[in-house]
Design an enzyme around this catalytic site. Structure first.
Site, mmCIF file in Angstrom:
data_model
loop_
_atom_site.group_PDB
_atom_site.id
_atom_site.type_symbol
_atom_site.label_atom_id
_atom_site.label_comp_id
_atom_site.label_asym_id
_atom_site.label_seq_id
_atom_site.Cartn_x
_atom_site.Cartn_y
_atom_site.Cartn_z
ATOM 1 N N ASP A 106 -2.496 -0.075 15.991
ATOM 2 C CA ASP A 106 -2.811 1.043 15.012
ATOM 3 C C ASP A 106 -2.049 2.414 15.608
ATOM 4 O O ASP A 106 -1.626 3.382 14.841
ATOM 5 C CB ASP A 106 -4.363 1.326 14.696
ATOM 6 N N HIS A 115 5.808 -2.342 -3.784
ATOM 7 C CA HIS A 115 5.798 -2.575 -2.337
ATOM 8 C C HIS A 115 5.054 -3.769 -1.784
ATOM 9 O O HIS A 115 5.642 -4.628 -1.214
ATOM 10 C CB HIS A 115 5.608 -1.317 -1.586
ATOM 11 N N GLU A 116 3.851 -3.570 -2.495
ATOM 12 C CA GLU A 116 2.917 -4.861 -2.082
ATOM 13 C C GLU A 116 3.217 -6.044 -2.814
ATOM 14 O O GLU A 116 3.091 -7.362 -1.953
ATOM 15 C CB GLU A 116 1.428 -4.282 -2.798
ATOM 16 N N MET A 163 -5.230 7.317 4.819
ATOM 17 C CA MET A 163 -4.724 7.889 5.896
ATOM 18 C C MET A 163 -3.559 8.668 6.021
ATOM 19 O O MET A 163 -3.055 9.655 6.738
ATOM 20 C CB MET A 163 -4.636 6.722 7.190
ATOM 21 N N GLY A 219 -1.933 0.698 -0.103
ATOM 22 C CA GLY A 219 -2.005 -0.636 -0.386
ATOM 23 C C GLY A 219 -2.066 -1.561 0.534
ATOM 24 O O GLY A 219 -1.432 -1.272 1.784
ATOM 25 N N CYS A 227 -7.897 -5.805 7.461
ATOM 26 C CA CYS A 227 -8.059 -6.777 8.785
ATOM 27 C C CYS A 227 -6.433 -6.485 9.464
ATOM 28 O O CYS A 227 -6.343 -6.722 10.700
ATOM 29 C CB CYS A 227 -7.858 -8.387 8.424
ATOM 30 N N GLN A 228 -5.556 -6.241 8.817
ATOM 31 C CA GLN A 228 -4.209 -5.748 9.590
ATOM 32 C C GLN A 228 -4.360 -4.468 10.225
ATOM 33 O O GLN A 228 -5.074 -3.472 9.757
ATOM 34 C CB GLN A 228 -2.945 -5.548 8.292
ATOM 35 N N TYR A 258 -5.528 2.675 3.154
ATOM 36 C CA TYR A 258 -4.022 2.633 3.009
ATOM 37 C C TYR A 258 -3.815 2.909 1.533
ATOM 38 O O TYR A 258 -4.610 2.629 0.756
ATOM 39 C CB TYR A 258 -3.449 1.330 3.455
ATOM 40 N N HIS A 274 5.868 -7.851 -0.476
ATOM 41 C CA HIS A 274 5.262 -8.328 0.385
ATOM 42 C C HIS A 274 4.799 -9.967 0.172
ATOM 43 O O HIS A 274 4.822 -10.723 1.247
ATOM 44 C CB HIS A 274 3.958 -7.732 0.987
ATOM 45 N N GLU A 292 7.743 -4.809 7.297
ATOM 46 C CA GLU A 292 7.766 -3.555 6.559
ATOM 47 C C GLU A 292 9.126 -3.040 6.367
ATOM 48 O O GLU A 292 9.382 -2.565 5.105
ATOM 49 C CB GLU A 292 6.853 -2.473 7.156
ATOM 50 N N GLU A 310 -1.381 -6.084 1.272
ATOM 51 C CA GLU A 310 -0.834 -7.039 0.427
ATOM 52 C C GLU A 310 -1.483 -8.411 0.588
ATOM 53 O O GLU A 310 -0.902 -9.275 0.789
ATOM 54 C CB GLU A 310 0.887 -7.508 0.973
ATOM 55 N N TYR A 368 9.180 0.981 9.118
ATOM 56 C CA TYR A 368 9.542 0.749 7.490
ATOM 57 C C TYR A 368 10.745 1.454 7.262
ATOM 58 O O TYR A 368 11.728 0.782 6.743
ATOM 59 C CB TYR A 368 8.527 2.008 6.646
HETATM 60 N N1 BES Z 1 0.736 -3.744 5.121
HETATM 61 C C1 BES Z 1 0.834 -2.404 4.737
HETATM 62 C C2 BES Z 1 -0.598 -1.390 5.157
HETATM 63 C C3 BES Z 1 -0.855 -1.716 6.602
HETATM 64 C C4 BES Z 1 0.130 -1.627 7.522
HETATM 65 C C5 BES Z 1 -1.969 -1.688 7.195
HETATM 66 C C6 BES Z 1 -0.207 -1.735 9.044
HETATM 67 C C7 BES Z 1 -2.521 -2.056 8.313
HETATM 68 C C8 BES Z 1 -1.468 -1.872 9.289
HETATM 69 C C9 BES Z 1 1.125 -1.947 3.340
HETATM 70 O O1 BES Z 1 1.888 -2.937 2.805
HETATM 71 C C10 BES Z 1 1.748 -0.660 3.089
HETATM 72 O O2 BES Z 1 2.957 -0.530 3.938
HETATM 73 N N2 BES Z 1 1.324 0.247 2.675
HETATM 74 C C11 BES Z 1 1.898 1.588 2.485
HETATM 75 C C12 BES Z 1 2.574 1.440 0.849
HETATM 76 C C13 BES Z 1 3.965 2.278 0.998
HETATM 77 C C14 BES Z 1 5.036 2.057 2.121
HETATM 78 C C15 BES Z 1 4.607 2.038 -0.631
HETATM 79 C C16 BES Z 1 0.985 2.602 2.307
HETATM 80 O O3 BES Z 1 -0.243 2.330 2.560
HETATM 81 O O4 BES Z 1 0.998 3.803 1.963
HETATM 82 ZN ZN ZN Z 2 4.126 -2.760 3.734
#
Ligand code: BES
Ligand code: ZN
Length: 626
Positions: A391, A304-305, A580, A278, A143-144, A276, A308, A327, A280, A399
């Protein structure tokens, strides 16, 4: 300056708020449809106001609305187009004239009867053949940032937090999981219909983007007091082994932050198309199977997750313009969790490793900033997202620019331990709330008002950090002990001194060091000849690695140098998983490489239906619209 204005939701949450939701849905895999109802309990946004509230406006996209009731009485509804229909969808307008009493005990409810469609971007439906077991279908949601509106009508803004409960009916023997605690008392089996119904409860208010659902042949194995790993049975043991240290991340976080609030912390390992690394989702982090390196070397994503659970899920950005609060803080907390991990005696070494990690990720930031252009809006810590799909703005900027800002502040106020104290106070103060960057700034300044000199605090260029495009305002000095070791080998290769190189060079290196090595090689002027790349591969076996991060960087390096022998491997890697972070840059690099453009487009056309809808949309934009 630090605006609270919501740019991507049509909901009128400034007038009326959803305080709890109950979902009652049933999954039909043949139609690729979730159908049922969602019931919302409402409250005035401003309890003191007496102004009339004409409508409840919910965000919807690619949903079919059958009927609506207000306090159990049928109501008319209408759908109104948004400014950017493609990304934002429609406003579902529900008249609230029938509601006269808005007092706290009034319990006003709205129920929407609806179903999703195969175009709903939040949901990926997988056929049995796309799963490991090959016997049962599977579905999962993501959903994010603003896809919740294609799963359920909702106030799809992180500024609104609501508790939720759900009952989900699946074909037997499949089971459902959600970002909530399982409510066994609501779970039933109906053998005459061949269905199972699963109950869930999320008592802590969460924003819409944290609602998540997965259905499949899912089994679990406990890896701690509050942690279990879920996956298809075929890889369950492997997953439990890879992620057996999960609970230690929570313990580490609790050693310097406030206690973990969510009860359980389970992991769900998804099919390879999960877009992704991960996500959270509360109580149940979703993770990509590309973390299964076999040696636990990629579990920093779990740290990381888990981080969150504090930054993001407890203290939430109030709009996607303040996404760095989610982030950037999480990158900072993640690295602190890993520094405090398990063994105090190793703390100093771990701090160095985490600074090295930040140095490695700075490269991704640089690439993103130069790809966007150094003056681009999306390179600002707080970008203007008016009319924009979040997106499209996604990158390393929130980040790593965010992390670099906090790292800089850490140095200014007196180091890691002092900053840990601030973090603890920050989570205590803002838990369960949604905040702006201005709230963070005000609290930071008041927290340090007595212990840090006025001169120092005045020297922070808040506006510069938040609103100037490009790379971070200050070039931070990260520890260089690990990077200088790597640089020695890089020099050997760039100076053509490869007779001195041997397969032992990197045998004992961490994954991170290998990643840095491959990144440095990508920046070498003039690149490498094919025979040198061949020799490097012979010595270090990069093509054969099962570590996805190393594989990704190696293939990227090869593409930059038009090294054709790996094109087949690239095609394989981008076809067999849909994360991605890997597939988007590799498609772009393949399309740019000599003789690679057609191969990139043909590959995409061949495998796009196996990707998540978000992934295929983004890769399509990358490949075909410039
Ligand atoms: N919340 C994010 C994934 C996300 C962000 C989904 C924006 C949709 C829109 C998740 O916590 C994340 O940052 N995942 C990273 C992990 C990494 C930074 C350690 C990933 O997917 O690579
Ligand atoms: Zn994150």
């Amino acid at each position: 300056m630090y605006s609270r204005v919501e740019k991507s939701s049509m909901s009128n949450f400034d007038q009326v708020k959803v305080v709890s939701q109950h979902l009652n849905l049933s999954a039909d895999f043949s139609k690729k449809e979730l159908s049922g109802t969602c019931t919302y309990t409402l409250a005035r946004a401003d309890a003191k106001s007496t102004a009339s509230i004409k409508h409840l406006i919910l965000d919807v996209r690619t949903l079919v609305i059958n009927s609506v009731t207000v306090n159990s009485t049928a109501a008319k509804f209408s759908l109104k187009k948004s400014v950017n229909e493609d990304a934002f969808g429609f406003g579902l307008h529900i008249p609230l004239d029938a509601i006269k009493d808005w007092s706290a005990k009034s319990q006003n409810t709205v129920t929407v009867d609806y179903h999703t469609t195969p175009q709903s971007e939040a949901i990926q439906w997988l056929s049995a053949s796309q799963t490991l077991g090959k016997k049962h279908p599977y579905l999962f949601t993501q959903c994010q940032a603003i896809h919740a509106r294609s799963l359920l009508p909702c106030q799809d803004t992180p500024a609104v937090k609501s508790s939720y409960s759900a009952t989900i009916t699946t074909p037997a023997p499949l089971r459902a999981l959600m970002s909530a605690v399982n409510d066994e008392s609501k779970s039933t089996q109906d053998s005459s219909k061949g269905t199972n119904t699963w109950g869930f409860k999320q008592a802590i208010p969460v924003p819409s983007y944290l609602i998540a659902l997965a259905i499949g042949n899912l089994k679990s194995k406990s890896v701690g007091k509050v942690c279990a790993v879920w996956s298809e049975p075929e890889i369950l043991d492997e997953c439990a082994k890879e992620f057996e240290d999960t609970e230690k991340f929570l313990e580490s976080a609790e050693s310097f932050l406030i206690p973990y609030q969510w009860g359980r912390y389970d992991l769900l390992i998804l099919p390879p198309s999960f877009p992704y690394g991960g996500m959270e989702n509360p109580c149940l982090t979703f993770v990509t199977p590309t973390l299964l390196a076999g040696d636990k070397s990629l579990v920093d994503v779990i740290a990381h997750e888990a981080a969150h659970s504090w930054s993001g899920n407890l203290v939430t950005n109030c709009s996607w313009e303040h996404f760095w609060l989610n982030e950037g803080f999480t990158m900072y907390v993640q690295r602190r969790i890993l520094a405090h991990f398990e063994n105090d005696a190793k703390y100093d070494q771990r701090v160095k490793e985490q600074e090295f990690d930040a140095l490695v990720d700075l490269k991704a930031l640089k690439e993103n900033v130069y790809d966007f252009g150094v003056d681009h809006e999306f390179t600002k810590l707080i970008p203007d997202l008016t009319g924009k799909d979040p997106d499209d703005a996604f990158s390393s900027v929130p980040y790593e620019k965010g992390y670099n800002f906090l790292f800089y502040l850490k140095g200014l106020v007196g180091g890691y331990k002092v900053m840990d104290g601030f973090l603890k106070a920050y989570f205590t103060k803002f838990k369960f709330q949604c905040i702006t960057s201005g709230d963070m700034k005000d609290f930071f300044l008041s927290y340090f008002a007595k212990t840090v000199s006025k001169e120092k605090l005045d020297s922070i260029d808040w506006d510069g950090w938040m609103f100037k495009p490009g790379m971070p305002l200050v070039k931070n000095q990260f520890d260089t002990s690990i990077s200088s070791m790597v640089n020695k080998l890089t020099t050997q290769w760039t100076e053509g001194n490869w007779e001195a190189c041997s397969d032992k060079d990197i045998a004992k290196w961490t994954t991170m060091a290998k990643m840095y090595f491959l990144q440095q090689l990508q920046e070498v002027d003039g690149g490498f000849s094919h025979s040198v790349l061949g020799q490097m591969d012979k010595l270090y076996s990069f093509t054969a690695t099962r570590n996805a991060e190393i594989r990704y960087r190696w293939l990227n390096l090869c593409l930059i140098n038009d090294y054709k022998p790996v094109y087949g491997e690239v095609v394989k890697f981008i076809s067999e998983q849909g994360r991605m972070k890997f597939v988007r840059p590799l498609y772009k690099a393949l399309a740019k490489a000599k003789g690679g453009e057609k191969l990139a487009k043909d590959t995409f056309n061949k495998v796009k239906d196996s990707y998540h809808l978000i992934t295929s949309k983004m890769v399509h934009k990358d490949l075909f619209s410039s």
